[in-house]
Design an enzyme around this catalytic site. Sequence first.
Site, PDB file in Angstrom:
ATOM      1  N   TYR A 106      10.236  -2.130  11.411  1.00  0.00           N
ATOM      2  CA  TYR A 106      10.549  -1.771  10.018  1.00  0.00           C
ATOM      3  C   TYR A 106      11.171  -0.383   9.896  1.00  0.00           C
ATOM      4  O   TYR A 106      12.128  -0.193   9.146  1.00  0.00           O
ATOM      5  CB  TYR A 106       9.308  -1.937   9.123  1.00  0.00           C
ATOM      6  CG  TYR A 106       9.008  -3.399   8.876  1.00  0.00           C
ATOM      7  CD1 TYR A 106       8.462  -4.191   9.887  1.00  0.00           C
ATOM      8  CD2 TYR A 106       9.327  -4.012   7.686  1.00  0.00           C
ATOM      9  CE1 TYR A 106       8.220  -5.543   9.703  1.00  0.00           C
ATOM     10  CE2 TYR A 106       9.089  -5.368   7.485  1.00  0.00           C
ATOM     11  CZ  TYR A 106       8.539  -6.128   8.490  1.00  0.00           C
ATOM     12  OH  TYR A 106       8.313  -7.471   8.305  1.00  0.00           O
ATOM     13  N   HIS A 123      15.283 -11.242   4.247  1.00  0.00           N
ATOM     14  CA  HIS A 123      14.767 -10.868   2.921  1.00  0.00           C
ATOM     15  C   HIS A 123      15.802 -10.081   2.116  1.00  0.00           C
ATOM     16  O   HIS A 123      15.453  -9.185   1.350  1.00  0.00           O
ATOM     17  CB  HIS A 123      13.476 -10.054   3.035  1.00  0.00           C
ATOM     18  CG  HIS A 123      12.337 -10.796   3.655  1.00  0.00           C
ATOM     19  ND1 HIS A 123      11.430 -11.520   2.939  1.00  0.00           N
ATOM     20  CD2 HIS A 123      11.960 -10.928   4.954  1.00  0.00           C
ATOM     21  CE1 HIS A 123      10.532 -12.064   3.757  1.00  0.00           C
ATOM     22  NE2 HIS A 123      10.829 -11.727   4.982  1.00  0.00           N
ATOM     23  N   ASN A 182       3.981 -12.625   2.804  1.00  0.00           N
ATOM     24  CA  ASN A 182       4.782 -13.769   2.358  1.00  0.00           C
ATOM     25  C   ASN A 182       3.962 -14.634   1.413  1.00  0.00           C
ATOM     26  O   ASN A 182       2.764 -14.411   1.240  1.00  0.00           O
ATOM     27  CB  ASN A 182       5.197 -14.617   3.568  1.00  0.00           C
ATOM     28  CG  ASN A 182       6.385 -14.020   4.323  1.00  0.00           C
ATOM     29  OD1 ASN A 182       7.138 -13.223   3.786  1.00  0.00           O
ATOM     30  ND2 ASN A 182       6.539 -14.411   5.566  1.00  0.00           N
ATOM     31  N   HIS A 223       6.940  -1.136   5.041  1.00  0.00           N
ATOM     32  CA  HIS A 223       6.640  -1.031   6.471  1.00  0.00           C
ATOM     33  C   HIS A 223       5.170  -1.383   6.699  1.00  0.00           C
ATOM     34  O   HIS A 223       4.290  -0.765   6.085  1.00  0.00           O
ATOM     35  CB  HIS A 223       6.927   0.400   6.931  1.00  0.00           C
ATOM     36  CG  HIS A 223       6.724   0.625   8.395  1.00  0.00           C
ATOM     37  ND1 HIS A 223       6.531  -0.408   9.295  1.00  0.00           N
ATOM     38  CD2 HIS A 223       6.679   1.766   9.129  1.00  0.00           C
ATOM     39  CE1 HIS A 223       6.386   0.092  10.506  1.00  0.00           C
ATOM     40  NE2 HIS A 223       6.465   1.408  10.437  1.00  0.00           N
TER      41      HIS A 223
HETATM   42 FE1  HDD Z   1       9.488  -8.966   8.268  1.00  0.00          FE
HETATM   43  C1  HDD Z   1      11.558  -7.533   6.027  1.00  0.00           C
HETATM   44  C2  HDD Z   1       7.523 -10.169   5.709  1.00  0.00           C
HETATM   45  C3  HDD Z   1       7.629 -10.765  10.522  1.00  0.00           C
HETATM   46  C4  HDD Z   1      11.135  -7.492  10.776  1.00  0.00           C
HETATM   47  N1  HDD Z   1       9.534  -8.884   6.271  1.00  0.00           N
HETATM   48  C5  HDD Z   1      10.469  -8.217   5.526  1.00  0.00           C
HETATM   49  C6  HDD Z   1      10.155  -8.350   4.135  1.00  0.00           C
HETATM   50  C7  HDD Z   1       9.022  -9.093   4.048  1.00  0.00           C
HETATM   51  C8  HDD Z   1       8.627  -9.423   5.396  1.00  0.00           C
HETATM   52  C9  HDD Z   1       8.304  -9.515   2.788  1.00  0.00           C
HETATM   53  C10 HDD Z   1      10.971  -7.795   2.989  1.00  0.00           C
HETATM   54  C11 HDD Z   1      10.420  -6.518   2.487  1.00  0.00           C
HETATM   55  C12 HDD Z   1      11.220  -6.059   1.301  1.00  0.00           C
HETATM   56  O1  HDD Z   1      11.076  -6.672   0.237  1.00  0.00           O
HETATM   57  O2  HDD Z   1      11.993  -5.128   1.459  1.00  0.00           O
HETATM   58  N2  HDD Z   1       7.950 -10.269   8.143  1.00  0.00           N
HETATM   59  C13 HDD Z   1       7.220 -10.557   7.016  1.00  0.00           C
HETATM   60  C14 HDD Z   1       6.066 -11.341   7.374  1.00  0.00           C
HETATM   61  C15 HDD Z   1       6.109 -11.523   8.733  1.00  0.00           C
HETATM   62  C16 HDD Z   1       7.282 -10.838   9.210  1.00  0.00           C
HETATM   63  C17 HDD Z   1       5.014 -11.832   6.408  1.00  0.00           C
HETATM   64  C18 HDD Z   1       5.150 -12.241   9.624  1.00  0.00           C
HETATM   65  C19 HDD Z   1       3.879 -12.289   9.418  1.00  0.00           C
HETATM   66  N3  HDD Z   1       9.410  -9.127  10.283  1.00  0.00           N
HETATM   67  C20 HDD Z   1       8.545  -9.882  11.017  1.00  0.00           C
HETATM   68  C21 HDD Z   1       8.726  -9.599  12.421  1.00  0.00           C
HETATM   69  C22 HDD Z   1       9.704  -8.651  12.518  1.00  0.00           C
HETATM   70  C23 HDD Z   1      10.124  -8.376  11.145  1.00  0.00           C
HETATM   71  C24 HDD Z   1       7.942 -10.231  13.552  1.00  0.00           C
HETATM   72  C25 HDD Z   1      10.280  -7.981  13.718  1.00  0.00           C
HETATM   73  C26 HDD Z   1       9.613  -7.734  14.807  1.00  0.00           C
HETATM   74  N4  HDD Z   1      11.121  -7.803   8.382  1.00  0.00           N
HETATM   75  C27 HDD Z   1      11.599  -7.277   9.534  1.00  0.00           C
HETATM   76  C28 HDD Z   1      12.745  -6.325   9.319  1.00  0.00           C
HETATM   77  C29 HDD Z   1      12.876  -6.336   7.768  1.00  0.00           C
HETATM   78  C30 HDD Z   1      11.799  -7.310   7.336  1.00  0.00           C
HETATM   79  C31 HDD Z   1      13.978  -6.641  10.110  1.00  0.00           C
HETATM   80  C32 HDD Z   1      14.231  -6.605   7.175  1.00  0.00           C
HETATM   81  C33 HDD Z   1      14.426  -5.594   6.091  1.00  0.00           C
HETATM   82  C34 HDD Z   1      13.316  -4.683   6.233  1.00  0.00           C
HETATM   83  O3  HDD Z   1      12.536  -5.078   7.259  1.00  0.00           O
HETATM   84  O4  HDD Z   1      13.107  -3.715   5.551  1.00  0.00           O
HETATM   85  O5  HDD Z   1      12.435  -5.071   9.804  1.00  0.00           O
END
Ligand code: HDD
Length: 716
Positions: free
Chosen positions: A363, A76, A149, A340
């Site tokens: 997060y 993202h 999403n 988060h």
């Molecule tokens: Fe995630 C970012 C949505 C599964 C780990 N995720 C992130 C963002 C969105 C989502 C919209 C961007 C937020 C922003 O605009 O800053 N993610 C989802 C959805 C998931 C999902 C809808 C499943 C239903 N994500 C998911 C899993 C993990 C993560 C299973 C890890 C176990 N996601 C992250 C992250 C991010 C992230 C690595 C990257 C940047 C951030 O968090 O801030 O922690």
Amino acid sequence: MKKKTNRKGNEKIAQMEEFVVEDADELLTTNQGTRISDDHNTLKAGSRGPSLLEDFHFREKMTHFDHERIPERVVHARGAAAHGVFKVYEPLSKWTSAAFLNDADIETPVFVRFSTVAGSRGSSDLARDVRGFAVKFYTTEGNFDIVGNNMPVFFIQDAMKFPDFVHSVKPEPHNEIPQAASAHDNFWDFVSLSPESTHMLMWVMSDRGIPRSYRMMEGFGVHTFRFVNEKGEARFVKFHWKPLLGVHSVVWDEALRISGADPDFHRRDLWEAIENGDFPEWELGVQIIEEKDEFSFDFDILDPTKLIPEEIVPVQRVGKLTLNRNPDNFFAETEQVAYHVGNIVPGIDFTNDPLMQGRLFSYTDTQLLRLGGPNFHEIPINRPVAPVHNNQRDGLMRQTINRSRTAHIPNSVSGGCPFQAGKDMRGFISYAEKIDAQKIRERSKSFLDHYTQARMFYISMTEPEQDHIVNAFSFELSKCVETQIRERMLLQLAQVDADLSKRVAANLGMPAKAKTAKVEAHLNMQIPATANPKDVQSVKCNMDVAPSPVLSMVKAPPSGIATRKVAALAADGVSGADIQKLKQALAKEGAQLKVVGSHAGMLKTAEGEELPVDFAIFSCMSVLFDAVYVPGGAESAKTLSADGRFIHFVNEAFKHCKTVGASKEGIQVFERSCFAEKIEGAQGVVIGKSDISETFIDSMKLGRYFDREKEPPPPA
Ligand code: HDD
């Protein structure tokens, strides 16, 4: 040099004003506030001499510059965001005690960030991808985030697989190719070995993967959450965002071209809509499931690869989100915002969805790296409007100056402060779900049907939508070099729908696969030993599953054409009257007309007036518009019909199934187009000697004319 501006704003914006700095009419200073006399020359020993180390201004400026970049989000990374407000229609006290959902007069400030998943910060907005839809509510009881999403399901069921999934979709590690695209071996290798991804693949390969606008996307919380009311009664809840402008997409060829013509297409669209006062709006929808009904579905409601069909549990619209203000500074707000799933308030709670549980760890962890330490919650955009009191202290970049003598509990020195809130003071109390189980690493058997809902999605689509899914699978798999990956994917698709698999196979020039009769056969033949051994029993598909018509965008009720953009092609001698008529008619519908001229600056109309040009033909393309109009004016029409760029413009709009219209002399441009033979009576082609505004707008309201895709694509 902090300066408060006096712009009106909500509570959150008022809080952030404290940090806003305006530079107009101010003197240049160092970060220490020392005024700077010369910002063009380093301090040197003589005008041709060496630079001096004592140049504190140069050193400070350069050090800051050297540290400007922070790690981009691992997923993202590419996004755009806006401020806004949320208001519930009626108190939801029967379901939840959350304060912001219990008072229809409360306007809760929000900050919403949309994003693509796979690409880097500088990648194109129009990549085929999932879109992030993250909402931070600054409630009076603390921040609550729905980090969702634009698709209601996910690729994997257990957070353990998230790093593998992300590594597979990101550019390949040896050459960092391709950027922002899943069309490569590693992605399809992973998903073809992970049958649980099949449902999500249907969504991503559908038109939902290439939205027309962030403002025209649905949003989903994906996981099943819990609502808990004042009495402590819990219910399961799924969150939805329903855009008031409807759900719309572009076509794939258009997406490819937009990526070149305007890689910031979605960003720009969001920004301009808000600047124009066309504030994007979504209704918050909830699906409520009583606890007693937890096991009454054919799937597990804790499984994030499943949705609850709206036909079974209706979505109740309970409030409205309005985005009404662009950020002041991209980095300070959009880049530094830290969402988060674990940001929760009393009245809402988690469930045991194993994907959500893993997210609850990830997060915070990711922000520690990205934002550089444990105090990222103090960055203005992340601060709650609710007061913060605790004994956490120090750490990198600490902003808060805690006055207390103590930083421990229990204490007597500070009179026991800050006190624990307890239930009576709205302290958060986790829902007391009963858990009695053995510790085990295992996927629940209730998670093992990976194909029924994939099929449900596919059969819910209209014919053109199915065609687009076939084309998307064919495109992506054709980019895979390893034949075994294509074969495995064809086998997965055969479990979903024979026709789908057959058509993709034909496009790939490969024999079609048959639906596997036995789970073991599927396993032994196709799934290598490296696959998750628990996955391999999973070839269940209920071929009789009922369609869910609301999943189709084409079947959705018409949503009007507000904020849509129409290109009017014009050269000197254009009929100013024609342009004015359509412009006014479009304005009544909330849509816009933009003049695309043979040159920039001003055109001379047939009436002898000056007409400002919005875009010159050499700096824009039809893909940036929703429809195309060729006004009359003999001289203009003659110029346009002799210019291949304008012919290409209308051809391309026609190819992308958009409404194209021409009045009077403008028709001669169509006579040189690829649809010249079909001008009369063709759907979505509007012509007329007099005012065609009404028919043109009616035609736009019907959406795209996908029948045109049945014939071989025109040479546009
Ligand atoms: Fe995630 C970012 C949505 C599964 C780990 N995720 C992130 C963002 C969105 C989502 C919209 C961007 C937020 C922003 O605009 O800053 N993610 C989802 C959805 C998931 C999902 C809808 C499943 C239903 N994500 C998911 C899993 C993990 C993560 C299973 C890890 C176990 N996601 C992250 C992250 C991010 C992230 C690595 C990257 C940047 C951030 O968090 O801030 O922690």
